[in-house]
Design a protein around this motif. Sequence first.
Motif, mmCIF file in Angstrom:
data_model
loop_
_atom_site.group_PDB
_atom_site.id
_atom_site.type_symbol
_atom_site.label_atom_id
_atom_site.label_comp_id
_atom_site.label_asym_id
_atom_site.label_seq_id
_atom_site.Cartn_x
_atom_site.Cartn_y
_atom_site.Cartn_z
ATOM 1 N N TYR A 87 -9.799 19.954 22.058
ATOM 2 C CA TYR A 87 -8.942 19.711 20.892
ATOM 3 C C TYR A 87 -9.209 18.329 20.304
ATOM 4 C CZ TYR A 87 -6.160 23.725 22.485
ATOM 5 O OH TYR A 87 -5.737 24.968 22.877
ATOM 6 N N VAL A 88 -9.199 17.330 21.163
ATOM 7 C CA VAL A 88 -9.378 15.951 20.705
ATOM 8 C C VAL A 88 -10.788 15.739 20.169
ATOM 9 C CG1 VAL A 88 -9.366 13.532 21.422
ATOM 10 C CG2 VAL A 88 -7.623 15.089 22.301
ATOM 11 N N GLN A 89 -11.790 16.247 20.874
ATOM 12 C CA GLN A 89 -13.167 16.071 20.424
ATOM 13 C C GLN A 89 -13.418 16.759 19.085
ATOM 14 O OE1 GLN A 89 -15.391 14.021 21.707
ATOM 15 N NE2 GLN A 89 -13.875 13.426 23.256
ATOM 16 N N SER A 90 -12.777 17.907 18.863
ATOM 17 C CA SER A 90 -12.919 18.593 17.579
ATOM 18 C C SER A 90 -12.325 17.769 16.444
ATOM 19 C CB SER A 90 -12.248 19.972 17.638
ATOM 20 O OG SER A 90 -12.892 20.805 18.572
ATOM 21 N N LEU A 91 -11.185 17.155 16.702
ATOM 22 C CA LEU A 91 -10.587 16.283 15.686
ATOM 23 C C LEU A 91 -11.495 15.110 15.366
ATOM 24 C CD1 LEU A 91 -6.794 16.027 16.609
ATOM 25 C CD2 LEU A 91 -7.777 16.981 14.526
ATOM 26 N N LEU A 92 -12.014 14.465 16.396
ATOM 27 C CA LEU A 92 -12.881 13.307 16.179
ATOM 28 C C LEU A 92 -14.123 13.692 15.379
ATOM 29 C CD1 LEU A 92 -12.675 11.641 19.701
ATOM 30 C CD2 LEU A 92 -11.656 10.804 17.575
ATOM 31 N N LYS A 93 -14.635 14.886 15.607
ATOM 32 C CA LYS A 93 -15.840 15.338 14.915
ATOM 33 C C LYS A 93 -15.559 15.757 13.481
ATOM 34 C CE LYS A 93 -19.458 18.888 15.150
ATOM 35 N NZ LYS A 93 -19.999 20.031 15.927
ATOM 36 N N MET A 94 -14.461 16.488 13.265
ATOM 37 C CA MET A 94 -14.227 17.129 11.976
ATOM 38 C C MET A 94 -13.333 16.331 11.029
ATOM 39 S SD MET A 94 -16.118 19.720 12.480
ATOM 40 C CE MET A 94 -15.792 20.548 10.928
ATOM 41 N N VAL A 95 -12.471 15.474 11.569
ATOM 42 C CA VAL A 95 -11.469 14.827 10.728
ATOM 43 C C VAL A 95 -11.664 13.313 10.649
ATOM 44 C CG1 VAL A 95 -8.978 14.560 10.336
ATOM 45 C CG2 VAL A 95 -9.851 16.637 11.391
ATOM 46 N N ASP A 96 -12.379 12.722 11.599
ATOM 47 C CA ASP A 96 -12.559 11.275 11.654
ATOM 48 C C ASP A 96 -11.206 10.566 11.659
ATOM 49 O OD1 ASP A 96 -13.908 8.856 11.817
ATOM 50 O OD2 ASP A 96 -13.968 8.620 9.635
ATOM 51 N N CYS A 97 -10.399 10.937 12.641
ATOM 52 C CA CYS A 97 -9.042 10.417 12.729
ATOM 53 C C CYS A 97 -8.868 9.619 14.018
ATOM 54 C CB CYS A 97 -8.048 11.570 12.705
ATOM 55 S SG CYS A 97 -8.204 12.632 14.165
ATOM 56 N N ILE A 98 -7.667 9.113 14.211
ATOM 57 C CA ILE A 98 -7.273 8.496 15.466
ATOM 58 C C ILE A 98 -6.307 9.457 16.148
ATOM 59 C CG2 ILE A 98 -6.125 6.537 16.573
ATOM 60 C CD1 ILE A 98 -6.923 4.855 14.147
ATOM 61 N N PRO A 99 -6.754 10.182 17.190
ATOM 62 C CA PRO A 99 -5.858 11.130 17.859
ATOM 63 C C PRO A 99 -4.893 10.429 18.802
ATOM 64 C CG PRO A 99 -8.036 11.191 18.856
ATOM 65 C CD PRO A 99 -8.115 10.203 17.732
ATOM 66 N N VAL A 100 -3.661 10.911 18.826
ATOM 67 C CA VAL A 100 -2.614 10.356 19.681
ATOM 68 C C VAL A 100 -1.964 11.510 20.440
ATOM 69 C CG1 VAL A 100 -0.467 9.034 19.749
ATOM 70 C CG2 VAL A 100 -2.178 8.524 17.994
ATOM 71 N N LEU A 101 -1.985 11.484 21.770
ATOM 72 C CA LEU A 101 -1.380 12.558 22.543
ATOM 73 C C LEU A 101 0.139 12.457 22.527
ATOM 74 C CD1 LEU A 101 -3.602 13.058 25.713
ATOM 75 C CD2 LEU A 101 -3.690 14.226 23.513
ATOM 76 N N MET A 102 0.791 13.599 22.356
ATOM 77 C CA MET A 102 2.251 13.674 22.305
ATOM 78 C C MET A 102 2.763 14.348 23.577
ATOM 79 S SD MET A 102 4.600 15.565 19.432
ATOM 80 C CE MET A 102 3.926 17.203 19.778
ATOM 81 N N PRO A 103 3.404 13.617 24.475
ATOM 82 C CA PRO A 103 3.895 14.228 25.715
ATOM 83 C C PRO A 103 5.080 15.151 25.440
ATOM 84 C CG PRO A 103 4.644 11.958 25.560
ATOM 85 C CD PRO A 103 3.697 12.173 24.415
ATOM 86 N N PRO A 104 5.237 16.220 26.223
ATOM 87 C CA PRO A 104 6.324 17.186 26.006
ATOM 88 C C PRO A 104 7.629 16.711 26.639
ATOM 89 C CG PRO A 104 4.945 17.926 27.804
ATOM 90 C CD PRO A 104 4.329 16.658 27.300
ATOM 91 N N VAL A 105 8.257 15.716 26.025
ATOM 92 C CA VAL A 105 9.418 15.063 26.645
ATOM 93 C C VAL A 105 10.738 15.479 26.014
ATOM 94 C CG1 VAL A 105 8.119 13.091 27.500
ATOM 95 C CG2 VAL A 105 9.023 13.044 25.164
#
Length: 207
Positions: free
Chosen positions: A59-77
């Motif tokens: 998921y994260v690698q696809s975002l980095l490749k396709m969107v050129d974004c800064i991914p931030v993981l959201m914990p299920p809290v």
Amino acid sequence: MMSVRCFASTAWRHTIQQYNRDTRAMTTTAPRPLICVSANARQPDDRRRLPMYATAERYVQSLLKMVDCIPVLMPPVGGAVDAAELVSCMDGFLLTGGLANIEPHHYEGPPFPDDEPIDPGRDALVLPLVRACIAERVPVFGICRGIQEINVAFGGSLHYRIHQLPGKNDHRMPRREDVTREEIYQLKHAVRLTPGGLFRSLAGKTS
């Protein structure tokens, strides 16, 4: 020791609050968008001694490749994070897949069997988050469980084992311990794209 800890905690909280005030305007003008990626709760097993919050690397690698974004993981809290506040800080959300299904009380479905995996913290956070995204016009993209969350957030229902219905495919990831990456990501079936739809315009194909 207690007073030192209390002071350190207060100082840290004040620093974060000040940073947020100083940089809030920067978030929406940053050249690379902040995309929040939903994570899942994972319980200990034979190889893992502690509970974890995690998501698949793909998921994260696809975002980095396709969107050129800064991914931030959201914990299920769950309710520990206010969905509306989180939406105000991000430029978009990717709702990932996961082993656990949305609990049926969210859509008035029949109870799960006792051995069905659940992730109540993710349910409690993501369902209101979807509604907040739409209200604030923040992009949200669902994959697998993420599509189900968008559906349930707006009053839809689910059949949590749809592969058992007549004429339906089994889309689940293979459950065997020796499953390979090639099996997981191999092509499964054709998809017909809706005429005039976004995916058809992006792909330039009908299927």
